[in-house]
Design a protein around this motif. Structure first.
Motif, short mmCIF file in Angstrom:
data_model
loop_
_atom_site.label_atom_id
_atom_site.label_comp_id
_atom_site.label_asym_id
_atom_site.label_seq_id
_atom_site.Cartn_x
_atom_site.Cartn_y
_atom_site.Cartn_z
N ARG A 48 0.76 -1.31 0.10
CA ARG A 48 0.05 0.01 -0.02
C ARG A 48 0.86 1.29 0.15
O ARG A 48 0.68 2.08 -0.72
N VAL A 51 2.13 1.49 -3.55
CA VAL A 51 1.18 2.04 -4.65
C VAL A 51 1.08 3.57 -4.45
O VAL A 51 1.19 4.40 -5.25
N LEU A 103 -1.56 -4.74 -11.18
CA LEU A 103 -1.55 -5.58 -9.86
C LEU A 103 -2.24 -6.96 -10.37
O LEU A 103 -3.34 -7.16 -10.90
N LEU A 108 -3.50 -7.35 -5.53
CA LEU A 108 -4.63 -6.61 -5.38
C LEU A 108 -5.52 -7.05 -4.11
O LEU A 108 -6.06 -6.14 -3.39
N LEU A 111 -4.57 -5.53 -1.00
CA LEU A 111 -5.17 -3.93 -0.81
C LEU A 111 -6.45 -3.70 -0.60
O LEU A 111 -7.00 -2.71 -0.06
N THR A 112 -7.09 -4.63 -1.18
CA THR A 112 -8.67 -4.52 -1.13
C THR A 112 -9.34 -5.77 -1.16
O THR A 112 -9.11 -6.61 -1.86
N ALA A 115 -11.28 -7.03 -4.55
CA ALA A 115 -10.46 -7.97 -5.62
C ALA A 115 -11.38 -9.16 -5.96
O ALA A 115 -11.50 -9.62 -7.08
N THR A 289 -13.38 -0.34 -10.44
CA THR A 289 -12.60 -0.68 -11.67
C THR A 289 -12.76 0.05 -12.75
O THR A 289 -12.31 -0.30 -13.86
N PRO A 538 -5.33 -0.50 -12.62
CA PRO A 538 -6.32 0.48 -12.18
C PRO A 538 -6.19 2.02 -12.61
O PRO A 538 -5.25 2.20 -13.18
N LEU A 543 -6.15 3.90 -7.67
CA LEU A 543 -4.73 3.76 -7.26
C LEU A 543 -4.80 4.78 -6.06
O LEU A 543 -4.23 4.27 -4.96
N LEU A 547 -6.74 1.99 -3.49
CA LEU A 547 -5.64 0.79 -3.21
C LEU A 547 -4.32 1.55 -2.29
O LEU A 547 -3.69 0.72 -1.99
#
Length: 549
Positions: A48, A51, A103, A108, A111-112, A115, A289, A538, A543, A547
Protein backbone atom coordinates in the motif's frame (compact mmCIF):
# COMPACT_ATOMS: atom_id res chain seq x y z
CA UNK A 1 -33.61 6.24 -47.65
CA UNK A 2 -31.46 5.12 -44.72
CA UNK A 3 -28.99 7.95 -44.09
CA UNK A 4 -26.14 7.18 -41.68
CA UNK A 5 -24.35 9.80 -39.66
CA UNK A 6 -21.00 9.78 -37.95
CA UNK A 7 -21.05 7.89 -34.63
CA UNK A 8 -20.91 10.06 -31.53
CA UNK A 9 -17.70 8.97 -29.87
CA UNK A 10 -17.32 9.51 -26.11
CA UNK A 11 -14.84 11.78 -24.40
CA UNK A 12 -12.60 9.51 -22.35
CA UNK A 13 -11.32 10.53 -18.94
CA UNK A 14 -7.75 10.40 -20.12
CA UNK A 15 -6.47 12.04 -16.94
CA UNK A 16 -7.83 9.02 -15.01
CA UNK A 17 -6.96 6.15 -17.38
CA UNK A 18 -3.40 4.85 -17.27
CA UNK A 19 -1.51 5.75 -20.45
CA UNK A 20 -0.18 2.19 -20.64
CA UNK A 21 -3.77 1.15 -21.40
CA UNK A 22 -4.96 4.03 -23.60
CA UNK A 23 -3.48 5.09 -25.91
CA UNK A 24 -0.72 2.60 -25.00
CA UNK A 25 2.95 3.39 -24.52
CA UNK A 26 4.21 1.89 -27.82
CA UNK A 27 7.76 3.05 -27.07
CA UNK A 28 10.95 1.43 -28.45
CA UNK A 29 12.56 0.80 -25.05
CA UNK A 30 10.99 -0.89 -22.02
CA UNK A 31 12.05 -2.21 -18.66
CA UNK A 32 9.76 -4.56 -16.75
CA UNK A 33 9.98 -4.78 -12.97
CA UNK A 34 8.24 -7.71 -11.28
CA UNK A 35 7.39 -7.29 -7.57
CA UNK A 36 6.53 -9.72 -4.81
CA UNK A 37 5.87 -9.22 -1.12
CA UNK A 38 4.74 -11.36 1.80
CA UNK A 39 1.12 -12.49 1.92
CA UNK A 40 0.33 -10.98 5.33
CA UNK A 41 -0.53 -7.67 6.99
CA UNK A 42 3.07 -6.49 6.79
CA UNK A 43 3.17 -7.26 3.07
CA UNK A 44 -0.12 -5.44 2.56
CA UNK A 45 1.20 -2.39 4.41
CA UNK A 46 4.37 -2.31 2.32
CA UNK A 47 2.49 -2.72 -0.94
CA UNK A 48 0.00 0.00 0.00
CA UNK A 49 2.86 2.37 0.79
CA UNK A 50 4.50 1.56 -2.55
CA UNK A 51 1.27 2.11 -4.52
CA UNK A 52 0.98 5.54 -2.90
CA UNK A 53 4.55 6.30 -3.97
CA UNK A 54 4.25 4.91 -7.50
CA UNK A 55 0.91 6.57 -8.25
CA UNK A 56 2.70 9.93 -8.50
CA UNK A 57 4.95 8.41 -11.17
CA UNK A 58 2.26 6.73 -13.26
CA UNK A 59 1.63 8.30 -16.67
CA UNK A 60 -2.00 9.09 -17.42
CA UNK A 61 -3.59 8.65 -20.81
CA UNK A 62 -3.42 12.42 -21.18
CA UNK A 63 0.33 12.45 -20.46
CA UNK A 64 0.88 9.70 -22.99
CA UNK A 65 -1.33 11.35 -25.60
CA UNK A 66 0.56 14.64 -25.22
CA UNK A 67 3.86 12.81 -25.69
CA UNK A 68 2.54 11.13 -28.82
CA UNK A 69 1.28 14.41 -30.22
CA UNK A 70 4.67 16.04 -29.60
CA UNK A 71 6.35 13.20 -31.48
CA UNK A 72 3.86 13.56 -34.33
CA UNK A 73 4.49 17.29 -34.60
CA UNK A 74 8.25 16.74 -34.64
CA UNK A 75 7.81 14.21 -37.41
CA UNK A 76 5.69 16.62 -39.45
CA UNK A 77 8.21 19.44 -38.91
CA UNK A 78 10.89 17.29 -40.52
CA UNK A 79 8.51 16.67 -43.43
CA UNK A 80 8.82 12.91 -43.16
CA UNK A 81 5.55 11.06 -42.96
CA UNK A 82 6.59 7.72 -41.50
CA UNK A 83 10.10 7.80 -40.03
CA UNK A 84 11.51 4.63 -38.57
CA UNK A 85 13.77 6.38 -36.07
CA UNK A 86 12.60 8.25 -32.99
CA UNK A 87 16.16 9.34 -32.29
CA UNK A 88 16.23 11.37 -35.50
CA UNK A 89 13.13 13.26 -34.37
CA UNK A 90 14.04 13.85 -30.75
CA UNK A 91 17.48 15.25 -31.75
CA UNK A 92 19.16 13.83 -28.69
CA UNK A 93 16.40 14.91 -26.30
CA UNK A 94 15.75 12.12 -23.80
CA UNK A 95 12.00 12.52 -24.25
CA UNK A 96 9.34 11.40 -21.83
CA UNK A 97 9.79 8.29 -19.70
CA UNK A 98 6.40 6.73 -19.01
CA UNK A 99 5.49 4.46 -16.10
CA UNK A 100 2.55 2.07 -15.70
CA UNK A 101 1.55 -0.45 -13.04
CA UNK A 102 -0.58 -3.57 -12.99
CA UNK A 103 -1.54 -5.66 -9.95
CA UNK A 104 -2.17 -9.39 -9.90
CA UNK A 105 -5.11 -10.86 -8.01
CA UNK A 106 -2.77 -11.79 -5.18
CA UNK A 107 -1.38 -8.27 -5.00
CA UNK A 108 -4.75 -6.60 -5.36
CA UNK A 109 -6.21 -8.82 -2.62
CA UNK A 110 -3.61 -7.49 -0.22
CA UNK A 111 -4.96 -3.97 -0.82
CA UNK A 112 -8.73 -4.45 -0.96
CA UNK A 113 -11.33 -7.18 -0.37
CA UNK A 114 -13.01 -5.84 -3.52
CA UNK A 115 -10.55 -7.89 -5.57
CA UNK A 116 -12.81 -10.90 -4.99
CA UNK A 117 -15.71 -9.14 -6.73
CA UNK A 118 -13.87 -8.55 -10.01
CA UNK A 119 -15.77 -10.50 -12.63
CA UNK A 120 -12.91 -12.39 -14.24
CA UNK A 121 -12.28 -15.99 -13.31
CA UNK A 122 -9.05 -15.95 -15.32
CA UNK A 123 -7.71 -12.96 -13.39
CA UNK A 124 -8.57 -14.48 -10.02
CA UNK A 125 -7.09 -17.87 -10.94
CA UNK A 126 -3.92 -16.47 -12.52
CA UNK A 127 -1.93 -17.55 -15.56
CA UNK A 128 -0.33 -20.59 -13.92
CA UNK A 129 -3.76 -22.12 -13.25
CA UNK A 130 -4.88 -21.35 -16.81
CA UNK A 131 -1.64 -22.54 -18.40
CA UNK A 132 -2.89 -25.97 -19.49
CA UNK A 133 -5.92 -24.41 -21.19
CA UNK A 134 -3.60 -22.05 -23.05
CA UNK A 135 -1.82 -25.07 -24.50
CA UNK A 136 1.37 -24.69 -22.50
CA UNK A 137 3.52 -27.84 -22.09
CA UNK A 138 2.46 -30.12 -19.24
CA UNK A 139 5.66 -32.17 -19.17
CA UNK A 140 7.55 -31.04 -16.05
CA UNK A 141 10.82 -31.40 -17.96
CA UNK A 142 9.73 -28.97 -20.67
CA UNK A 143 11.04 -25.40 -20.45
CA UNK A 144 7.54 -24.16 -21.24
CA UNK A 145 5.98 -25.84 -18.23
CA UNK A 146 5.10 -23.24 -15.54
CA UNK A 147 7.36 -25.05 -13.05
CA UNK A 148 10.33 -23.93 -15.15
CA UNK A 149 9.26 -20.38 -15.92
CA UNK A 150 11.73 -17.53 -15.54
CA UNK A 151 9.05 -15.31 -14.01
CA UNK A 152 5.67 -16.08 -12.44
CA UNK A 153 6.29 -19.77 -11.68
CA UNK A 154 3.99 -21.56 -9.20
CA UNK A 155 4.51 -20.11 -5.73
CA UNK A 156 6.49 -17.25 -7.23
CA UNK A 157 3.69 -15.34 -8.95
CA UNK A 158 4.15 -11.58 -9.15
CA UNK A 159 2.11 -9.21 -7.01
CA UNK A 160 2.70 -6.29 -9.34
CA UNK A 161 4.28 -5.53 -12.70
CA UNK A 162 5.73 -2.09 -13.40
CA UNK A 163 6.40 -1.07 -16.99
CA UNK A 164 8.87 1.74 -17.72
CA UNK A 165 8.98 2.95 -21.34
CA UNK A 166 10.73 5.65 -23.34
CA UNK A 167 12.41 6.73 -26.56
CA UNK A 168 15.98 5.90 -25.49
CA UNK A 169 17.53 3.13 -23.42
CA UNK A 170 19.61 5.23 -21.00
CA UNK A 171 16.80 7.34 -19.46
CA UNK A 172 14.56 4.26 -19.20
CA UNK A 173 17.26 2.36 -17.35
CA UNK A 174 17.96 5.32 -15.07
CA UNK A 175 14.29 5.71 -14.14
CA UNK A 176 14.05 1.95 -13.56
CA UNK A 177 17.06 2.09 -11.22
CA UNK A 178 15.43 4.88 -9.21
CA UNK A 179 12.13 3.03 -9.03
CA UNK A 180 13.86 -0.16 -7.94
CA UNK A 181 15.54 1.62 -5.03
CA UNK A 182 12.22 3.15 -3.97
CA UNK A 183 10.50 -0.23 -4.20
CA UNK A 184 13.15 -1.87 -2.06
CA UNK A 185 13.01 1.02 0.42
CA UNK A 186 9.36 0.04 0.92
CA UNK A 187 10.53 -3.47 1.83
CA UNK A 188 9.28 -5.11 -1.36
CA UNK A 189 11.42 -7.44 -3.46
CA UNK A 190 12.06 -6.84 -7.15
CA UNK A 191 12.18 -10.49 -8.17
CA UNK A 192 12.26 -9.89 -11.90
CA UNK A 193 13.79 -7.23 -14.13
CA UNK A 194 14.16 -7.41 -17.88
CA UNK A 195 14.81 -4.94 -20.67
CA UNK A 196 12.99 -4.95 -23.98
CA UNK A 197 14.29 -3.10 -27.01
CA UNK A 198 12.88 -2.59 -30.48
CA UNK A 199 15.39 -3.56 -33.16
CA UNK A 200 17.20 -0.50 -34.51
CA UNK A 201 19.72 -1.90 -37.02
CA UNK A 202 20.06 -2.66 -39.86
CA UNK A 203 17.71 -0.02 -41.23
CA UNK A 204 15.70 -2.49 -43.32
CA UNK A 205 14.98 -4.60 -40.22
CA UNK A 206 14.21 -1.77 -37.79
CA UNK A 207 11.14 -2.65 -35.73
CA UNK A 208 11.25 -6.34 -36.69
CA UNK A 209 10.79 -9.13 -34.16
CA UNK A 210 13.30 -11.98 -33.84
CA UNK A 211 11.96 -14.13 -36.67
CA UNK A 212 12.55 -11.10 -38.88
CA UNK A 213 9.04 -9.70 -39.43
CA UNK A 214 7.85 -6.17 -38.75
CA UNK A 215 5.73 -6.22 -35.63
CA UNK A 216 2.73 -4.20 -34.49
CA UNK A 217 1.45 -3.35 -37.98
CA UNK A 218 -2.17 -4.24 -37.31
CA UNK A 219 -3.39 -2.60 -34.11
CA UNK A 220 -6.99 -1.61 -33.51
CA UNK A 221 -7.74 2.10 -33.54
CA UNK A 222 -9.55 3.30 -30.43
CA UNK A 223 -12.79 5.22 -30.74
CA UNK A 224 -13.07 8.21 -28.47
CA UNK A 225 -12.10 11.82 -28.08
CA UNK A 226 -9.89 13.78 -25.73
CA UNK A 227 -9.82 17.44 -24.74
CA UNK A 228 -6.30 18.80 -24.83
CA UNK A 229 -5.14 22.42 -24.65
CA UNK A 230 -8.61 23.69 -25.51
CA UNK A 231 -8.95 21.45 -28.57
CA UNK A 232 -10.94 18.29 -29.16
CA UNK A 233 -9.02 15.47 -30.81
CA UNK A 234 -9.65 11.86 -31.71
CA UNK A 235 -7.59 9.45 -29.63
CA UNK A 236 -6.58 7.54 -32.78
CA UNK A 237 -5.36 9.15 -35.98
CA UNK A 238 -7.95 9.31 -38.80
CA UNK A 239 -6.68 9.18 -42.38
CA UNK A 240 -9.69 8.31 -44.52
CA UNK A 241 -11.06 11.39 -46.27
CA UNK A 242 -14.17 12.53 -44.30
CA UNK A 243 -16.16 12.55 -47.56
CA UNK A 244 -15.66 8.79 -48.00
CA UNK A 245 -18.51 7.24 -46.03
CA UNK A 246 -18.88 4.94 -44.19
CA UNK A 247 -15.16 4.08 -44.42
CA UNK A 248 -14.16 7.28 -42.64
CA UNK A 249 -16.29 6.16 -39.68
CA UNK A 250 -14.98 2.59 -39.70
CA UNK A 251 -11.21 3.02 -39.89
CA UNK A 252 -8.40 4.99 -38.30
CA UNK A 253 -5.77 4.34 -40.91
CA UNK A 254 -6.98 2.35 -43.96
CA UNK A 255 -7.90 -1.17 -42.86
CA UNK A 256 -7.35 -0.32 -39.18
CA UNK A 257 -10.64 -1.10 -37.51
CA UNK A 258 -12.01 1.43 -35.04
CA UNK A 259 -13.17 -0.35 -31.87
CA UNK A 260 -15.30 1.11 -29.10
CA UNK A 261 -13.21 1.89 -26.01
CA UNK A 262 -15.12 -0.57 -23.83
CA UNK A 263 -13.17 -3.36 -25.53
CA UNK A 264 -10.09 -2.05 -23.74
CA UNK A 265 -11.34 0.01 -20.78
CA UNK A 266 -13.98 -1.01 -18.25
CA UNK A 267 -17.04 1.19 -17.92
CA UNK A 268 -16.81 2.56 -21.46
CA UNK A 269 -19.17 1.75 -24.36
CA UNK A 270 -18.25 -1.58 -25.95
CA UNK A 271 -19.02 -3.08 -29.35
CA UNK A 272 -22.42 -3.92 -30.80
CA UNK A 273 -23.33 -5.89 -33.94
CA UNK A 274 -23.30 -2.56 -35.79
CA UNK A 275 -19.74 -1.13 -35.69
CA UNK A 276 -21.12 2.40 -35.86
CA UNK A 277 -23.29 2.02 -32.78
CA UNK A 278 -21.96 1.59 -29.24
CA UNK A 279 -23.02 -1.35 -27.16
CA UNK A 280 -23.50 -1.44 -23.38
CA UNK A 281 -20.52 -0.33 -21.27
CA UNK A 282 -18.14 -3.07 -20.20
CA UNK A 283 -18.83 -4.27 -16.67
CA UNK A 284 -17.41 -2.38 -13.66
CA UNK A 285 -17.65 -4.63 -10.61
CA UNK A 286 -16.74 -3.30 -8.11
CA UNK A 287 -17.36 0.34 -9.14
CA UNK A 288 -13.73 1.44 -8.65
CA UNK A 289 -12.68 -0.78 -11.56
CA UNK A 290 -14.12 1.84 -13.93
CA UNK A 291 -11.45 3.18 -16.31
CA UNK A 292 -9.30 0.15 -15.53
CA UNK A 293 -8.09 -2.59 -17.90
CA UNK A 294 -6.66 -6.08 -17.77
CA UNK A 295 -3.03 -6.66 -18.69
CA UNK A 296 -1.71 -9.98 -19.96
CA UNK A 297 2.04 -10.59 -19.75
CA UNK A 298 3.64 -13.56 -21.52
CA UNK A 299 7.41 -14.02 -21.73
CA UNK A 300 7.80 -15.94 -24.98
CA UNK A 301 11.17 -17.38 -25.96
CA UNK A 302 11.73 -17.66 -29.72
CA UNK A 303 13.93 -20.39 -31.21
CA UNK A 304 14.96 -18.49 -34.33
CA UNK A 305 17.26 -21.22 -35.66
CA UNK A 306 14.59 -23.91 -35.38
CA UNK A 307 12.04 -21.68 -37.10
CA UNK A 308 14.19 -20.90 -40.12
CA UNK A 309 15.63 -24.41 -40.45
CA UNK A 310 12.05 -25.71 -40.48
CA UNK A 311 11.10 -23.15 -43.13
CA UNK A 312 14.14 -24.16 -45.25
CA UNK A 313 13.53 -27.90 -44.95
CA UNK A 314 9.77 -27.62 -45.51
CA UNK A 315 10.25 -25.37 -48.55
CA UNK A 316 12.69 -27.90 -50.01
CA UNK A 317 10.17 -30.70 -49.50
CA UNK A 318 7.39 -28.66 -51.11
CA UNK A 319 9.64 -27.87 -54.06
CA UNK A 320 10.26 -31.59 -54.61
CA UNK A 321 6.49 -32.17 -54.64
CA UNK A 322 6.02 -29.62 -57.41
CA UNK A 323 5.59 -26.28 -55.62
CA UNK A 324 8.70 -24.19 -56.10
CA UNK A 325 8.79 -22.04 -53.00
CA UNK A 326 11.56 -20.50 -50.90
CA UNK A 327 11.83 -20.51 -47.14
CA UNK A 328 11.06 -16.77 -47.10
CA UNK A 329 7.93 -17.21 -49.21
CA UNK A 330 6.74 -20.04 -46.98
CA UNK A 331 7.33 -18.05 -43.80
CA UNK A 332 5.53 -15.03 -45.28
CA UNK A 333 2.46 -17.14 -46.03
CA UNK A 334 2.42 -18.58 -42.53
CA UNK A 335 2.65 -15.08 -41.05
CA UNK A 336 0.42 -13.43 -43.67
CA UNK A 337 2.96 -10.66 -44.25
CA UNK A 338 6.40 -10.26 -45.73
CA UNK A 339 9.23 -9.24 -43.40
CA UNK A 340 8.72 -5.55 -44.22
CA UNK A 341 5.09 -5.77 -43.07
CA UNK A 342 3.69 -5.81 -46.60
CA UNK A 343 0.60 -8.07 -46.60
CA UNK A 344 0.67 -11.09 -48.92
CA UNK A 345 -2.90 -10.15 -49.91
CA UNK A 346 -1.58 -7.01 -51.60
CA UNK A 347 1.62 -8.44 -53.05
CA UNK A 348 2.07 -12.21 -53.31
CA UNK A 349 5.14 -12.38 -55.57
CA UNK A 350 7.73 -10.98 -53.15
CA UNK A 351 8.40 -8.40 -50.49
CA UNK A 352 7.95 -4.68 -51.13
CA UNK A 353 9.57 -2.59 -48.43
CA UNK A 354 7.91 0.61 -49.66
CA UNK A 355 4.50 -0.99 -49.13
CA UNK A 356 5.50 -2.55 -45.84
CA UNK A 357 6.66 0.75 -44.35
CA UNK A 358 3.72 2.84 -45.61
CA UNK A 359 1.19 3.01 -42.80
CA UNK A 360 -1.54 4.27 -45.13
CA UNK A 361 -1.32 1.11 -47.23
CA UNK A 362 0.21 -1.81 -45.33
CA UNK A 363 -2.97 -2.74 -43.47
CA UNK A 364 -5.55 -2.00 -46.16
CA UNK A 365 -6.89 -5.35 -47.38
CA UNK A 366 -9.79 -7.71 -46.86
CA UNK A 367 -10.13 -11.47 -47.16
CA UNK A 368 -13.52 -12.07 -48.78
CA UNK A 369 -13.73 -8.91 -50.91
CA UNK A 370 -11.63 -6.86 -53.27
CA UNK A 371 -10.42 -3.53 -51.94
CA UNK A 372 -10.79 -0.37 -53.99
CA UNK A 373 -8.72 2.77 -53.80
CA UNK A 374 -10.20 5.36 -51.44
CA UNK A 375 -9.38 9.02 -50.87
CA UNK A 376 -6.92 9.45 -48.00
CA UNK A 377 -5.52 12.32 -45.99
CA UNK A 378 -1.95 12.05 -44.72
CA UNK A 379 -0.96 13.12 -41.21
CA UNK A 380 0.15 16.49 -42.59
CA UNK A 381 -3.35 17.14 -43.94
CA UNK A 382 -2.38 16.67 -47.58
CA UNK A 383 -4.16 14.22 -49.90
CA UNK A 384 -2.45 10.85 -50.21
CA UNK A 385 -2.73 8.54 -53.22
CA UNK A 386 -2.13 4.85 -52.50
CA UNK A 387 0.20 3.72 -55.34
CA UNK A 388 0.32 0.01 -54.53
CA UNK A 389 -1.69 -2.85 -56.09
CA UNK A 390 -5.08 -3.24 -54.44
CA UNK A 391 -5.85 -6.51 -52.66
CA UNK A 392 -8.00 -9.10 -54.39
CA UNK A 393 -10.58 -11.25 -52.63
CA UNK A 394 -9.02 -14.38 -51.16
CA UNK A 395 -11.89 -16.38 -49.58
CA UNK A 396 -10.15 -19.75 -50.13
CA UNK A 397 -6.85 -18.69 -48.61
CA UNK A 398 -4.73 -19.04 -51.75
CA UNK A 399 -2.66 -15.93 -51.05
CA UNK A 400 -3.06 -15.79 -47.26
CA UNK A 401 -3.78 -19.27 -45.85
CA UNK A 402 -6.53 -19.66 -43.29
CA UNK A 403 -3.87 -20.82 -40.83
CA UNK A 404 -1.77 -17.68 -41.31
CA UNK A 405 -1.21 -15.86 -38.06
CA UNK A 406 -2.85 -12.60 -39.17
CA UNK A 407 -5.90 -14.49 -40.40
CA UNK A 408 -6.19 -16.56 -37.24
CA UNK A 409 -6.44 -13.53 -34.96
CA UNK A 410 -8.41 -11.14 -37.18
CA UNK A 411 -10.91 -12.49 -39.71
CA UNK A 412 -11.63 -8.94 -41.01
CA UNK A 413 -14.61 -9.11 -43.38
CA UNK A 414 -14.87 -12.91 -43.32
CA UNK A 415 -17.40 -14.90 -41.39
CA UNK A 416 -16.18 -17.32 -38.75
CA UNK A 417 -17.39 -19.92 -36.29
CA UNK A 418 -18.50 -16.97 -34.14
CA UNK A 419 -20.65 -15.38 -36.84
CA UNK A 420 -20.12 -12.48 -39.23
CA UNK A 421 -17.12 -10.22 -39.50
CA UNK A 422 -18.48 -8.05 -36.69
CA UNK A 423 -17.44 -10.80 -34.24
CA UNK A 424 -13.86 -9.67 -34.72
CA UNK A 425 -14.57 -6.33 -33.02
CA UNK A 426 -15.13 -8.10 -29.70
CA UNK A 427 -11.84 -10.02 -29.98
CA UNK A 428 -9.39 -7.19 -30.63
CA UNK A 429 -6.76 -6.28 -28.06
CA UNK A 430 -4.03 -3.67 -27.88
CA UNK A 431 -0.54 -5.18 -28.07
CA UNK A 432 2.07 -3.15 -26.23
CA UNK A 433 4.84 -5.76 -25.99
CA UNK A 434 8.46 -5.59 -27.10
CA UNK A 435 11.34 -7.97 -28.03
CA UNK A 436 14.03 -8.94 -25.53
CA UNK A 437 17.50 -10.38 -26.08
CA UNK A 438 20.11 -10.12 -28.81
CA UNK A 439 19.10 -10.09 -32.46
CA UNK A 440 20.57 -12.48 -35.03
CA UNK A 441 21.85 -11.42 -38.44
CA UNK A 442 22.21 -13.20 -41.76
CA UNK A 443 23.12 -16.88 -41.61
CA UNK A 444 23.04 -16.78 -37.81
CA UNK A 445 19.30 -17.25 -37.99
CA UNK A 446 19.74 -20.84 -39.29
CA UNK A 447 22.14 -21.90 -36.53
CA UNK A 448 21.29 -23.98 -33.48
CA UNK A 449 21.05 -21.66 -30.46
CA UNK A 450 19.14 -24.11 -28.26
CA UNK A 451 21.86 -24.09 -25.58
CA UNK A 452 21.39 -20.34 -25.12
CA UNK A 453 18.25 -20.69 -23.02
CA UNK A 454 16.09 -17.59 -22.55
CA UNK A 455 18.31 -15.55 -24.83
CA UNK A 456 15.75 -13.87 -27.06
CA UNK A 457 12.03 -13.57 -27.61
CA UNK A 458 9.01 -11.36 -26.99
CA UNK A 459 7.77 -9.69 -23.84
CA UNK A 460 4.15 -10.00 -24.92
CA UNK A 461 1.90 -7.42 -23.24
CA UNK A 462 -1.72 -6.84 -24.17
CA UNK A 463 -4.51 -4.59 -22.95
CA UNK A 464 -8.12 -5.78 -22.97
CA UNK A 465 -11.40 -5.51 -21.07
CA UNK A 466 -11.76 -9.29 -20.80
CA UNK A 467 -8.94 -11.81 -20.49
CA UNK A 468 -11.33 -14.67 -21.24
CA UNK A 469 -13.09 -13.17 -24.27
CA UNK A 470 -10.06 -11.57 -25.87
CA UNK A 471 -6.59 -12.94 -25.09
CA UNK A 472 -7.63 -16.43 -23.98
CA UNK A 473 -10.21 -16.76 -26.74
CA UNK A 474 -7.68 -15.90 -29.44
CA UNK A 475 -5.06 -18.26 -28.01
CA UNK A 476 -7.23 -21.27 -27.20
CA UNK A 477 -10.16 -21.06 -29.60
CA UNK A 478 -8.55 -19.72 -32.75
CA UNK A 479 -4.74 -19.97 -32.72
CA UNK A 480 -4.45 -23.40 -31.11
CA UNK A 481 -7.49 -24.94 -32.81
CA UNK A 482 -7.00 -26.62 -36.20
CA UNK A 483 -10.58 -26.02 -37.39
CA UNK A 484 -11.30 -22.50 -36.19
CA UNK A 485 -12.09 -19.73 -36.95
CA UNK A 486 -12.76 -21.28 -40.37
CA UNK A 487 -11.81 -24.25 -42.51
CA UNK A 488 -9.71 -25.20 -44.41
CA UNK A 489 -7.22 -24.23 -41.79
CA UNK A 490 -4.95 -25.77 -39.26
CA UNK A 491 -3.08 -24.54 -36.23
CA UNK A 492 -1.43 -21.14 -36.04
CA UNK A 493 2.05 -22.22 -37.10
CA UNK A 494 3.74 -19.12 -35.71
CA UNK A 495 2.57 -18.90 -32.08
CA UNK A 496 0.20 -21.84 -31.63
CA UNK A 497 1.17 -24.34 -28.94
CA UNK A 498 1.92 -27.99 -29.76
CA UNK A 499 0.49 -29.31 -26.49
CA UNK A 500 -2.95 -28.16 -27.66
CA UNK A 501 -2.60 -29.64 -31.16
CA UNK A 502 -3.82 -33.07 -32.24
CA UNK A 503 -1.05 -35.56 -31.54
CA UNK A 504 1.13 -32.80 -30.14
CA UNK A 505 2.10 -31.57 -33.62
CA UNK A 506 1.00 -28.28 -35.17
CA UNK A 507 -0.26 -28.74 -38.71
CA UNK A 508 -1.83 -26.66 -41.46
CA UNK A 509 -2.84 -26.97 -45.08
CA UNK A 510 -1.51 -24.67 -47.79
CA UNK A 511 -2.98 -24.41 -51.29
CA UNK A 512 -0.32 -24.32 -54.01
CA UNK A 513 -0.41 -22.42 -57.33
CA UNK A 514 -1.98 -25.41 -59.09
CA UNK A 515 -4.67 -25.65 -56.38
CA UNK A 516 -3.03 -28.70 -54.86
CA UNK A 517 -3.18 -29.10 -51.08
CA UNK A 518 0.10 -29.33 -49.18
CA UNK A 519 0.41 -30.33 -45.54
CA UNK A 520 2.90 -28.49 -43.34
CA UNK A 521 3.80 -29.65 -39.85
CA UNK A 522 5.90 -28.47 -36.90
CA UNK A 523 6.62 -31.28 -34.42
CA UNK A 524 8.85 -29.00 -32.33
CA UNK A 525 7.91 -25.74 -30.63
CA UNK A 526 9.71 -22.58 -31.72
CA UNK A 527 7.78 -20.18 -29.46
CA UNK A 528 8.00 -21.31 -25.84
CA UNK A 529 6.24 -19.64 -22.87
CA UNK A 530 8.78 -18.94 -20.12
CA UNK A 531 6.76 -16.78 -17.74
CA UNK A 532 3.96 -14.33 -17.31
CA UNK A 533 0.91 -13.34 -15.35
CA UNK A 534 -2.52 -11.69 -15.41
CA UNK A 535 -2.81 -8.17 -13.99
CA UNK A 536 -5.37 -5.43 -13.44
CA UNK A 537 -4.39 -1.90 -14.47
CA UNK A 538 -6.35 0.40 -12.13
CA UNK A 539 -7.35 3.94 -12.93
CA UNK A 540 -5.37 6.70 -11.28
CA UNK A 541 -8.32 7.55 -9.04
CA UNK A 542 -8.57 3.91 -7.93
CA UNK A 543 -4.84 3.87 -7.16
CA UNK A 544 -5.12 7.03 -5.06
CA UNK A 545 -8.50 6.62 -3.38
CA UNK A 546 -8.86 2.85 -2.94
CA UNK A 547 -5.58 0.98 -3.19
CA UNK A 548 -3.17 3.43 -1.54
CA UNK A 549 -5.39 4.05 1.51
Amino acid sequence: MNVRTAPLEPFLEMDDIQGMAVPGFLKPYHTLLGLRTTNDDAGARKLRELVGEITREVASGLDTFRDREAFRQARLALKTRYPRSRRALTKGDEGAVLVGIGLSYRGLSLLTPGADAIRSEAFRAGMVARSAALGDPQDLNDDGNPANWVVGAPGKELDALIVVAGDHREPVSKRSDVLRRRIEDCGIHVVYREDGNVRQTPMEERGHEHFGFDDGVSQPAIRGRVRIDGDEKFISQRNVDPRVQPETWLYGRPGQTLVWPGELVLGQPASSPDPLLPGPPSVTTPPWTRNGSFLVFRRLRQDVGLFWRTMRDTAAALSKSGWKITDLELAARLVGRWPSGAPVNRISSGDDRALGTTALANNYFKFDSDTVKIALVADDGMPYDDPFPQAKADPLGLACPWAAHIRKVNVRDSGSDMGGGDATYRRRLLRIGIPFGTFLDGKQKYQDHSREKNDRGLLFLSIQASIEDQFEFLQTSWMNDDARPKMPGGNDMIVGQNAAAVGGVRRCTLIGPKLQAHDVSAPRQWVVPTGGGYFFVPSLSALREVLAR
